[in-house]
Motif scaffolding. Structure first.
Motif, PDB file in Angstrom:
ATOM      1  N   LEU A  51      11.638-142.082  20.345  1.00  0.00           N
ATOM      2  CA  LEU A  51      11.203-143.464  19.513  1.00  0.00           C
ATOM      3  C   LEU A  51       9.569-143.575  19.627  1.00  0.00           C
ATOM      4  CD1 LEU A  51      13.476-146.863  21.078  1.00  0.00           C
ATOM      5  CD2 LEU A  51      13.803-145.548  18.410  1.00  0.00           C
ATOM      6  N   GLY A  52       9.051-143.292  18.116  1.00  0.00           N
ATOM      7  CA  GLY A  52       8.183-143.205  17.537  1.00  0.00           C
ATOM      8  C   GLY A  52       7.656-144.083  16.834  1.00  0.00           C
ATOM      9  N   THR A  53       6.913-144.535  16.108  1.00  0.00           N
ATOM     10  CA  THR A  53       6.211-145.167  15.002  1.00  0.00           C
ATOM     11  C   THR A  53       5.569-144.159  13.925  1.00  0.00           C
ATOM     12  OG1 THR A  53       5.647-147.510  16.597  1.00  0.00           O
ATOM     13  CG2 THR A  53       4.580-147.628  14.464  1.00  0.00           C
ATOM     14  N   LEU A  54       6.356-144.450  12.696  1.00  0.00           N
ATOM     15  CA  LEU A  54       5.988-143.505  11.664  1.00  0.00           C
ATOM     16  C   LEU A  54       4.780-144.124  11.831  1.00  0.00           C
ATOM     17  CD1 LEU A  54       6.473-141.881   9.978  1.00  0.00           C
ATOM     18  CD2 LEU A  54       7.826-143.503   8.370  1.00  0.00           C
ATOM     19  N   LYS A  55       3.409-143.325  11.065  1.00  0.00           N
ATOM     20  CA  LYS A  55       2.508-143.733  10.939  1.00  0.00           C
ATOM     21  C   LYS A  55       1.534-143.533   9.669  1.00  0.00           C
ATOM     22  CE  LYS A  55       0.013-145.779  14.093  1.00  0.00           C
ATOM     23  NZ  LYS A  55      -0.259-147.285  14.418  1.00  0.00           N
ATOM     24  N   ALA A  56       1.840-142.207   9.064  1.00  0.00           N
ATOM     25  CA  ALA A  56       1.516-141.366   8.188  1.00  0.00           C
ATOM     26  C   ALA A  56       2.829-141.139   7.194  1.00  0.00           C
ATOM     27  CB  ALA A  56       0.268-141.027   7.749  1.00  0.00           C
ATOM     28  N   ILE A  57       3.190-141.173   6.053  1.00  0.00           N
ATOM     29  CA  ILE A  57       3.845-139.592   5.250  1.00  0.00           C
ATOM     30  C   ILE A  57       2.838-139.287   4.226  1.00  0.00           C
ATOM     31  CG2 ILE A  57       5.773-139.704   3.271  1.00  0.00           C
ATOM     32  CD1 ILE A  57       6.108-141.984   4.839  1.00  0.00           C
ATOM     33  N   ILE A  58       2.803-138.128   4.344  1.00  0.00           N
ATOM     34  CA  ILE A  58       2.006-136.989   3.323  1.00  0.00           C
ATOM     35  C   ILE A  58       3.085-136.809   2.908  1.00  0.00           C
ATOM     36  CG2 ILE A  58      -0.118-135.272   2.987  1.00  0.00           C
ATOM     37  CD1 ILE A  58       0.607-136.858   6.512  1.00  0.00           C
ATOM     38  N   GLU A  93       7.744-148.120  10.414  1.00  0.00           N
ATOM     39  CA  GLU A  93       8.691-149.097  11.660  1.00  0.00           C
ATOM     40  C   GLU A  93       8.981-147.548  12.317  1.00  0.00           C
ATOM     41  OE1 GLU A  93      12.100-148.789   8.643  1.00  0.00           O
ATOM     42  OE2 GLU A  93      11.326-150.848   7.550  1.00  0.00           O
ATOM     43  N   ARG A  94       9.985-148.614  13.035  1.00  0.00           N
ATOM     44  CA  ARG A  94       9.996-146.816  14.992  1.00  0.00           C
ATOM     45  C   ARG A  94      11.247-145.936  14.372  1.00  0.00           C
ATOM     46  NH1 ARG A  94       8.101-147.828  19.682  1.00  0.00           N
ATOM     47  NH2 ARG A  94       9.906-148.412  20.320  1.00  0.00           N
ATOM     48  N   TYR A  95      11.664-144.612  14.198  1.00  0.00           N
ATOM     49  CA  TYR A  95      12.610-143.717  14.096  1.00  0.00           C
ATOM     50  C   TYR A  95      12.962-143.155  15.748  1.00  0.00           C
ATOM     51  CZ  TYR A  95      11.594-145.079  10.039  1.00  0.00           C
ATOM     52  OH  TYR A  95      11.618-145.944   8.566  1.00  0.00           O
ATOM     53  N   ASN A  96      13.718-142.353  15.577  1.00  0.00           N
ATOM     54  CA  ASN A  96      14.978-141.682  16.834  1.00  0.00           C
ATOM     55  C   ASN A  96      13.844-140.710  16.567  1.00  0.00           C
ATOM     56  OD1 ASN A  96      16.149-141.337  19.292  1.00  0.00           O
ATOM     57  ND2 ASN A  96      17.365-140.045  18.595  1.00  0.00           N
ATOM     58  N   LEU A  97      13.528-140.071  17.676  1.00  0.00           N
ATOM     59  CA  LEU A  97      13.015-138.421  16.847  1.00  0.00           C
ATOM     60  C   LEU A  97      13.572-137.454  17.952  1.00  0.00           C
ATOM     61  CD1 LEU A  97      10.219-139.908  16.430  1.00  0.00           C
ATOM     62  CD2 LEU A  97       9.372-138.189  16.075  1.00  0.00           C
ATOM     63  N   SER A  98      14.571-136.572  17.549  1.00  0.00           N
ATOM     64  CA  SER A  98      15.311-135.395  18.167  1.00  0.00           C
ATOM     65  C   SER A  98      15.412-134.022  18.090  1.00  0.00           C
ATOM     66  CB  SER A  98      17.229-135.981  17.848  1.00  0.00           C
ATOM     67  OG  SER A  98      17.521-137.521  18.465  1.00  0.00           O
ATOM     68  N   VAL A  99      14.877-133.322  19.034  1.00  0.00           N
ATOM     69  CA  VAL A  99      14.870-131.463  18.684  1.00  0.00           C
ATOM     70  C   VAL A  99      15.963-131.228  19.051  1.00  0.00           C
ATOM     71  CG1 VAL A  99      13.520-129.668  19.430  1.00  0.00           C
ATOM     72  CG2 VAL A  99      12.266-132.598  19.359  1.00  0.00           C
ATOM     73  N   ASP A 100      15.948-130.156  17.950  1.00  0.00           N
ATOM     74  CA  ASP A 100      17.100-129.551  18.337  1.00  0.00           C
ATOM     75  C   ASP A 100      17.062-128.676  20.064  1.00  0.00           C
ATOM     76  OD1 ASP A 100      18.667-126.830  18.059  1.00  0.00           O
ATOM     77  OD2 ASP A 100      19.213-126.847  15.834  1.00  0.00           O
ATOM     78  N   LYS A 101      17.922-129.039  20.933  1.00  0.00           N
ATOM     79  CA  LYS A 101      18.018-128.737  21.468  1.00  0.00           C
ATOM     80  C   LYS A 101      18.841-127.148  21.678  1.00  0.00           C
ATOM     81  CE  LYS A 101      22.735-130.173  23.159  1.00  0.00           C
ATOM     82  NZ  LYS A 101      23.464-130.511  24.051  1.00  0.00           N
ATOM     83  N   ASN A 102      19.362-126.741  21.006  1.00  0.00           N
ATOM     84  CA  ASN A 102      20.289-125.124  21.256  1.00  0.00           C
ATOM     85  C   ASN A 102      18.803-124.338  20.628  1.00  0.00           C
ATOM     86  OD1 ASN A 102      22.315-125.749  22.260  1.00  0.00           O
ATOM     87  ND2 ASN A 102      23.770-126.296  19.729  1.00  0.00           N
ATOM     88  N   LEU A 103      18.047-125.035  19.523  1.00  0.00           N
ATOM     89  CA  LEU A 103      16.478-123.891  19.354  1.00  0.00           C
ATOM     90  C   LEU A 103      15.635-123.644  19.913  1.00  0.00           C
ATOM     91  CD1 LEU A 103      17.069-124.515  15.293  1.00  0.00           C
ATOM     92  CD2 LEU A 103      17.491-122.055  16.205  1.00  0.00           C
ATOM     93  N   ARG A 104      15.567-124.806  20.792  1.00  0.00           N
ATOM     94  CA  ARG A 104      14.402-125.189  21.296  1.00  0.00           C
ATOM     95  C   ARG A 104      14.646-124.332  22.924  1.00  0.00           C
ATOM     96  NH1 ARG A 104      11.133-128.672  24.855  1.00  0.00           N
ATOM     97  NH2 ARG A 104      10.183-129.411  21.805  1.00  0.00           N
ATOM     98  N   LYS A 105      15.694-124.121  23.058  1.00  0.00           N
ATOM     99  CA  LYS A 105      15.619-123.679  24.535  1.00  0.00           C
ATOM    100  C   LYS A 105      15.523-122.174  24.316  1.00  0.00           C
ATOM    101  CE  LYS A 105      17.797-124.711  28.101  1.00  0.00           C
ATOM    102  NZ  LYS A 105      16.735-125.094  29.837  1.00  0.00           N
TER     103      LYS A 105
END
Length: 803
Positions: A464-471, A543-555
């Motif tokens: 979980l991370g808080t969104l600090k900036a949008i560019i 606001e807080r959001y859930n960040l999920s990395v694509d596990k197959n690509l990462r592996k």
């Protein structure tokens, strides 16, 4: 005082005053695309001065390898013609990061110069910025410098800035009076005359302001100190010589040049210039290659190539033939190997690469000189157009003054304005200036000072991370609407930002009814930037959001990254320890590994490398990842790479009993998870650099499946069993060869039985054939054309049931 003592005195003086001795960084500026080469001691501390990076110490001292031979700071064309210009040089420096300021910096410089280096106070003058009363008063009232020896100078000379915006401040220079015999010789001469009598040997920069976009100066909350004293200049003062080339940093090199040229330095002005060029350029080439730079047609490699060619050109003035740099290098090694071990460790590459480049230039010169002779024949007057001379310079790499010199000998002049115009046009489109143009946008520098990003991606794929900036479109916004693309920065993330050759992660960011697809992840300064598109909902800063990395690509990426470490290990084991990584690309589909090596690998060597890697994979060795103090990591033998920037604490990836490397990338837990590594291509990408492309895991499986399917189709087409395919192909090739012979004979026989008719001057040939293909009939037409010129030819055959 010997130069090595000068260096040691400086570092130890500041060490005793609570400064951390920090090793010299590479000549390749780490993660700083605004610089072509490291050109000052402060380069490695840039992010500390900007407030982006924090270190565990507030005081530092260094002896930094520097090079000024390209881009904004370029002394190349002056080298050899003055007593003090160099391409490569060493910069002594002491730094304060918000700790001490002007008073202490001035006191340190004075005490070390006068008390320890024993420079006569009467010989020292100082300059200060014209508005810096504080520095003036410290020099006059605390140090006791006479007012007439404190010179106030303007912003051009005594105000330093990191860039158009950001940290800046006044500076104060220490200058040594070389005496009445130097410079203009006037009794009232002062440093303002800039005639060469006063030698600047130490510059103290007082970083106390920050300049904003409007040019307004604001006081920094924690002002800092950045100083630089050129080792070569300080040594020349302490050894009481008039030129840097007369110090012990150069005399052994000059003596070596005498031994191979039989010219004694000091007897002829033109030849003395050549000696100084060779001495300087051999140092530069040795250090550039030892830091992993290789000759090329762009960027740093282009500068290296120019330095080698300039050395070679001046070597001709001394009748020295290749190898030139390789022979002179022996003395460079003796002078520096104890201080910079890489000079000794890269001996083989330095000699082989410089020789290869010299031999290429010899061949280039031969062609270029032929082209120049053609110009002499074409232009019967006495002027060669500048555009023509530029072609020789740009295409054939022949230096302008070399072209000018030969032209003068033949009675020609070069039209300089035309040449300069072409040169300026080339500079505008030059890859050097495109590649090394400033790329850190102000917005990211600002954000990097305000946001601290925590990376959890080594252990987790979700957080979980808080969104600090949008560019968006280089502007900061608070909301992102559905369908829009942008860059997001969070306080926490598991997404790996592209760096160290490993591509950035992809994945999803979800929450509060929003869905953002991350198409790429980048790293800029201390920020991790998630690039992508909002496919659903609205994103809001804060606001807080859930960040999920694509596990197959990462592996898949991890398989390839751990695979590159095994490939590096196997290359060094099979080919020798001189193999050195020059670059890599790690992505989910494949890996690419560039390494220093002088020849193409044999098929047998590639097989051995693959087998060595497979053996380690089957052992299922544990892959350890740990953070260690940099000196501890080096003691353990971990390999480091020139293009990376390392702090006091480094991450080390080790495969037990196999390899150990500094590495910030993501990796597997055991080698067995790789499955298989298959090399698919080995090639050359530049002189002395080879490239291997390979695949692992599922990519390798798909390649094997594709090959098996191809073999199956070939087997069916040839109507043989798999083990008979090669035999069948050889048999078909042999039969085809025989058929070709028979056909050739048939063509010749066939062309004897033609009907020839004449229509005026035109020959008409017709020939009826049987059982021939269209291609065979065309071949017959070619046979006739060779026999009978100026003819109309008709070759035909009759077929049943066709009109």
């Amino acid at each position: 005082m010997e130069s090595k003592i000068v260096r040691e005195f400086f570092l130890n003086y500041f060490k005793e005053r609570n400064h951390r001795i920090v090793p010299s960084s590479s000549l390749v500026p780490a993660q700083d695309p605004t610089l072509l080469f490291t050109n000052a001691g402060m380069n490695q501390f840039k992010e500390v001065f900007l407030g982006i990076e924090e270190r565990e110490y507030k005081r530092a001292t260094t002896c930094q390898k520097c090079l000024r031979a390209g881009g904004k700071h370029n002394d190349l064309e002056n080298v050899g013609f003055t007593p003090r210009h160099h391409t490569f040089f060493e910069m002594l420096g002491n730094f304060s990061f918000g700790d001490y300021f002007k008073k202490e910096a001035i006191e340190f410089a004075w005490e070390l110069s006068v008390k320890y280096y024993k420079i006569s106070p009467d010989k020292i003058w100082v300059s200060v910025f014209e508005k810096d009363d504080e520095a003036y008063n410290i020099w006059h009232k605390i140090i006791g410098m006479p007012e007439n020896k404190i010179i106030r100078l303007g912003e051009k000379d005594n105000f330093w800035a990191m860039g158009d915006i950001g940290p800046c401040g006044p500076c104060s220079e220490l200058l040594f009076d070389l005496g009445d015999g130097a410079g203009c010789g006037k009794p009232d001469c002062t440093p303002e005359h800039d005639c060469g009598r006063f030698l600047e040997f130490w510059n103290l920069v007082f970083m106390e302001f920050s300049r904003d976009e409007k040019g307004t100066l604001k006081k920094l909350p924690k002002p800092s100190i950045d100083t630089g004293a050129g080792l070569e200049r300080v040594t020349s003062i302490l050894q009481k010589v008039k030129s840097n080339y007369e110090t012990d940093l150069f005399l052994p090199i000059i003596d070596k040049i005498y031994k191979i040229s039989n010219y004694k330095y000091g007897k002829d002005t033109e030849k003395d210039i050549a000696v100084r060029v060779l001495a300087d350029h051999t140092r530069a080439v040795s250090f550039l290659i030892s830091d992993g730079i290789l000759p090329s047609n762009e960027g740093r490699g282009y500068v290296l190539r120019r330095i080698i060619r300039r050395a070679q050109r001046f070597g001709k003035n001394l009748n020295i033939k290749p190898p030139i740099i390789g022979r002179i290098y022996e003395e460079v090694k003796k002078i520096y190997e104890d201080i910079y071990p890489e000079i000794r460790e890269r001996e083989k590459e330095i000699k082989e690469i410089s020789l290869s480049e010299e031999e290429k230039f010899e061949r280039t010169l031969e062609i270029g000189l032929e082209k120049l002779d053609e110009l002499f024949q074409r232009y019967k007057g006495d002027i060669i157009p500048g555009e023509e001379a530029f072609v020789l310079y740009d295409t054939f790499g022949i230096p302008y003054d070399f072209i000018e010199e030969i032209s003068r000998e033949k009675g020609f002049k070069i039209e300089k304005d035309g040449f300069d115009k072409e040169l300026e046009n080339q500079r505008k489109r030059s890859k050097i200036f495109q590649k090394f143009a400033p790329s850190y946008k102000e917005i990211y520098e600002k954000l990097s000072r305000e946001i601290q990003v925590e990376f959890f991606g080594y252990e987790n794929l979700n957080c979980l991370g808080t969104l600090k900036a949008i560019i968006k479109d280089n502007n900061l916004i608070n909301y992102l609407n559905e369908g829009e693309e942008a860059e997001l920065i969070f306080d926490k993330t598991t997404f790996y930002g592209e760096s160290g050759g490993q591509v950035g992660d992809k994945g999803l960011i979800e929450g509060n009814g929003a869905l953002f697809e991350v198409k790429d992840t980048l790293k800029n300064l201390n920020l991790i930037i998630h690039k992508g598109k909002l496919t659903k909902g609205v994103l809001k800063v804060g606001e807080r959001y859930n960040l999920s990395v694509d596990k197959n690509l990462r592996k898949a990426t991890e398989r390839n990254h751990t695979g590159t470490h095994l490939l590096h290990y196997a290359l060094r084991k099979i080919l020798g320890k001189s193999v050195r990584q020059m670059g890599s690309l790690v992505e989910p589909e494949r890996l690419r590994f560039d390494f220093a090596y002088q020849r193409q690998l044999t098929e047998e060597e590639i097989k051995k490398i693959e087998e060595e890697i497979l053996e380690v994979i089957l052992m299922d060795k544990k892959v350890n990842k740990e953070f260690l103090p940099i000196e501890e990591a080096k003691k353990r033998g971990a390999l480091a790479f020139f293009e990376e920037k390392y702090g006091e604490i480094v991450r080390v990836v080790s495969i037990e009993e196999i390899s150990s490397e500094f590495c910030g990338g993501t990796h597997l837990n055991t080698t067995g998870e790789i499955g298989i590594l298959k090399i698919i291509k080995e090639s050359s990408i530049s002189a002395g650099v080879r490239r291997i492309e390979a695949i692992t895991g599922f990519s390798a499986l798909k390649e094997f499946q594709r090959k098996i399917e191809e073999i199956k189709e070939i087997k069916e087409e040839l109507e043989v069993e798999e083990e008979k395919i090669i035999e069948k192909i050889r048999d078909l090739k042999e039969k085809n060869k025989e058929l070709q012979k028979k056909l050739k004979k048939l063509y010749k026989e066939g062309t004897k039985n033609y009907i020839l008719e004449k229509f005026g001057e035109i020959n008409f040939i017709r020939q009826e054939v049987e059982d021939m293909t269209i291609e065979e009939m065309r071949s017959m037409v070619d046979e006739y054309k060779n026999k009978i010129k100026e003819s109309v030819i008709l070759v035909y055959k009759k077929e049943e049931n066709k009109g």
